[in-house]
Design a protein around this motif. Structure first.
Motif, short mmCIF file in Angstrom:
data_model
loop_
_atom_site.label_atom_id
_atom_site.label_comp_id
_atom_site.label_asym_id
_atom_site.label_seq_id
_atom_site.Cartn_x
_atom_site.Cartn_y
_atom_site.Cartn_z
N ASP A 199 0.82 -1.22 0.00
CA ASP A 199 0.00 0.00 0.00
C ASP A 199 0.85 1.26 0.00
N ARG A 200 1.87 1.27 0.85
CA ARG A 200 2.67 2.50 0.98
C ARG A 200 3.37 2.83 -0.33
N ARG A 201 3.87 1.82 -1.00
CA ARG A 201 4.56 2.09 -2.27
C ARG A 201 3.56 2.46 -3.37
N ILE A 202 2.50 1.66 -3.47
CA ILE A 202 1.59 1.82 -4.61
C ILE A 202 0.79 3.11 -4.52
N TYR A 203 0.28 3.42 -3.34
CA TYR A 203 -0.57 4.59 -3.20
C TYR A 203 0.20 5.81 -2.71
N GLY A 204 1.26 5.59 -1.94
CA GLY A 204 2.05 6.72 -1.46
C GLY A 204 3.22 7.05 -2.35
N HIS A 205 3.76 6.01 -3.04
CA HIS A 205 4.93 6.15 -3.92
C HIS A 205 6.00 7.01 -3.27
N PRO A 206 6.55 6.55 -2.13
CA PRO A 206 7.55 7.36 -1.42
C PRO A 206 8.82 7.53 -2.25
N THR A 207 9.38 8.71 -2.17
CA THR A 207 10.63 9.01 -2.87
C THR A 207 11.69 9.31 -1.83
N ALA A 208 12.82 8.63 -1.93
CA ALA A 208 13.91 8.84 -0.97
C ALA A 208 14.58 10.19 -1.21
N ARG A 209 15.13 10.73 -0.14
CA ARG A 209 15.99 11.91 -0.25
C ARG A 209 17.44 11.44 -0.17
N GLU A 244 17.48 3.39 -18.00
CA GLU A 244 16.79 3.49 -19.29
C GLU A 244 15.59 2.55 -19.33
N ALA A 245 15.76 1.35 -18.81
CA ALA A 245 14.64 0.40 -18.79
C ALA A 245 13.54 0.89 -17.86
N LEU A 246 13.92 1.47 -16.71
CA LEU A 246 12.90 1.99 -15.79
C LEU A 246 12.13 3.15 -16.42
N ALA A 247 12.84 4.04 -17.09
CA ALA A 247 12.16 5.16 -17.75
C ALA A 247 11.21 4.66 -18.83
N ALA A 248 11.60 3.61 -19.54
CA ALA A 248 10.73 3.04 -20.58
C ALA A 248 9.44 2.49 -19.96
N GLN A 249 9.53 1.88 -18.77
CA GLN A 249 8.33 1.38 -18.10
C GLN A 249 7.39 2.52 -17.72
N HIS A 250 7.96 3.62 -17.21
CA HIS A 250 7.13 4.78 -16.88
C HIS A 250 6.45 5.33 -18.13
N ARG A 251 7.18 5.41 -19.23
CA ARG A 251 6.60 5.97 -20.46
C ARG A 251 5.51 5.05 -21.01
N ALA A 252 5.70 3.73 -20.89
CA ALA A 252 4.67 2.80 -21.34
C ALA A 252 3.38 2.99 -20.54
N PHE A 253 3.53 3.20 -19.22
CA PHE A 253 2.34 3.46 -18.40
C PHE A 253 1.65 4.74 -18.87
N LEU A 254 2.43 5.78 -19.11
CA LEU A 254 1.85 7.04 -19.56
C LEU A 254 1.17 6.89 -20.92
N GLY A 294 7.79 10.94 -11.95
CA GLY A 294 6.89 11.84 -11.25
C GLY A 294 5.60 12.06 -12.02
N ARG A 295 5.71 12.20 -13.32
CA ARG A 295 4.51 12.39 -14.15
C ARG A 295 3.63 11.16 -14.12
N ALA A 296 4.24 9.97 -14.19
CA ALA A 296 3.46 8.74 -14.12
C ALA A 296 2.73 8.63 -12.78
N ALA A 297 3.40 9.01 -11.69
CA ALA A 297 2.77 8.95 -10.37
C ALA A 297 1.59 9.91 -10.30
N ARG A 298 1.72 11.09 -10.90
CA ARG A 298 0.62 12.05 -10.87
C ARG A 298 -0.58 11.55 -11.68
N VAL A 299 -0.31 10.91 -12.81
CA VAL A 299 -1.41 10.36 -13.62
C VAL A 299 -2.14 9.27 -12.84
N PHE A 300 -1.39 8.35 -12.23
CA PHE A 300 -2.08 7.32 -11.45
C PHE A 300 -2.85 7.94 -10.29
N GLY A 301 -2.25 8.89 -9.58
CA GLY A 301 -2.94 9.52 -8.47
C GLY A 301 -4.25 10.16 -8.89
#
Length: 282
Positions: free
Chosen positions: A88-98, A185-195, A250-257
């Motif tokens: 839940d915390r990851r999926i709905y909160g999507h915490p970002t480390a500092r 690069e692979a992670l960014a591609a996953q975010h773009r596919a979601f978008l 960040g954009r993908a997280a905003r779209v899901f939210g």
């Protein structure tokens, strides 16, 4: 239904979204007839639902039970409930480390005669979002510690692993090290596919002024959640300062939210009568 939206994944997603009690109260079992109907709305046929439920039961995530009315159904096991609560915390909160919060290191050694456990351990660490710092040394942002501990204990892998918390002190810049530890690069591609798949859905709903139709809202939300819930694991919330410019996470997280806020409760108005055995709201 795409290859990504497998019956087993969609069932887990359904239980995470709608198959748990509210306010901390446990939910009763989901009638199998209701589950078949609810999964049909996202393109899964009855034999596939039954087969996937059997696999989830063998994995210890679902347990057979009877509803208050005596119908056959399946509820979450304690392990299944813990798995969803950890997510839940990851999926709905999507915490970002500092950058200053530090890192979690998982150092493991598995005997050669138990190489199957080595493979399981590596795959689970990868699913938790760990990158590879060196052979037998995996790394993740420090905030994933509790979930990592729960997962390793649930799978009986904790005896092979030592966990450490620390900071990167050199010798190369941390941003360059992160690019070695993760395939950015692979992670960014996953975010773009979601978008690509779900940003048009959000735009379509944004143009509508009327209250969402429950069945359509349910379908769009369940598919978006099923796609999204993998991303906070593949990308465990790496510090923004260490990521490339114009990172799409960040954009993908905003779209899901936004989809969650718009569609989740509207979809529940479709689910509730089906679970109760009444005609669903259209």
């Amino acid at each position: 239904m795409t290859d990504q939206h497998t019956p087993r994944s969609l069932i887990v997603t359904f239980y995470g979204a709608y198959g748990r009690g509210t306010g901390g109260a446990p939910a009763g079992p989901v009638p199998i007839a209701a589950l078949i109907r609810l999964l049909a709305a996202v393109g899964v046929d009855s034999p596939s639902v039954r087969s996937a439920v059997s696999r989830l039961k063998r994995r210890g995530l679902l347990v057979a039970d009877r509803t208050a009315g005596g119908a056959a159904g399946y509820g979450l096991s304690e392990a299944g409930r813990q798995l969803l609560e950890d997510g839940d915390r990851r999926i709905y909160g999507h915490p970002t480390a500092r950058a200053g919060q530090g890192w979690l290191l998982a150092v493991f050694s598995v005997p050669e005669e138990e190489r199957h456990r080595r493979h399981l351990l590596r795959s689970r660490l990868a699913r938790l979002g760990f990158g590879t710092a060196a052979p037998g040394v995996w790394i993740a942002p420090a905030h994933v510690h509790d979930e990592t501990r729960h997962t390793l204990q649930r799978l009986g892998l904790d005896a092979y692993v030592d966990l450490f918390r620390g900071h990167h002190l050199g010798f190369e810049p941390t941003a360059e090290a992160v690019a070695r530890w993760w395939d950015l690069e692979a992670l960014a591609a996953q975010h773009r596919a979601f978008l690509d798949a779900h940003e048009p859905v959000l735009r379509r709903w944004g143009r509508r002024k009327a209250v969402p139709r429950p069945e359509e809202a349910y379908r769009d939300y369940l598919l978006a959640l099923d796609s999204w819930r993998r991303l906070p694991y593949a990308d465990p919330g790496l510090p923004v300062a260490l990521l490339p410019p114009e990172w799409p996470g960040g954009r993908a997280a905003r779209v899901f939210g936004a989809l969650h806020a718009r569609l989740r409760d509207a979809g529940a108005r479709y689910v509730a009568p089906v679970m109760a055995g009444a005609p669903a709201a259209g």
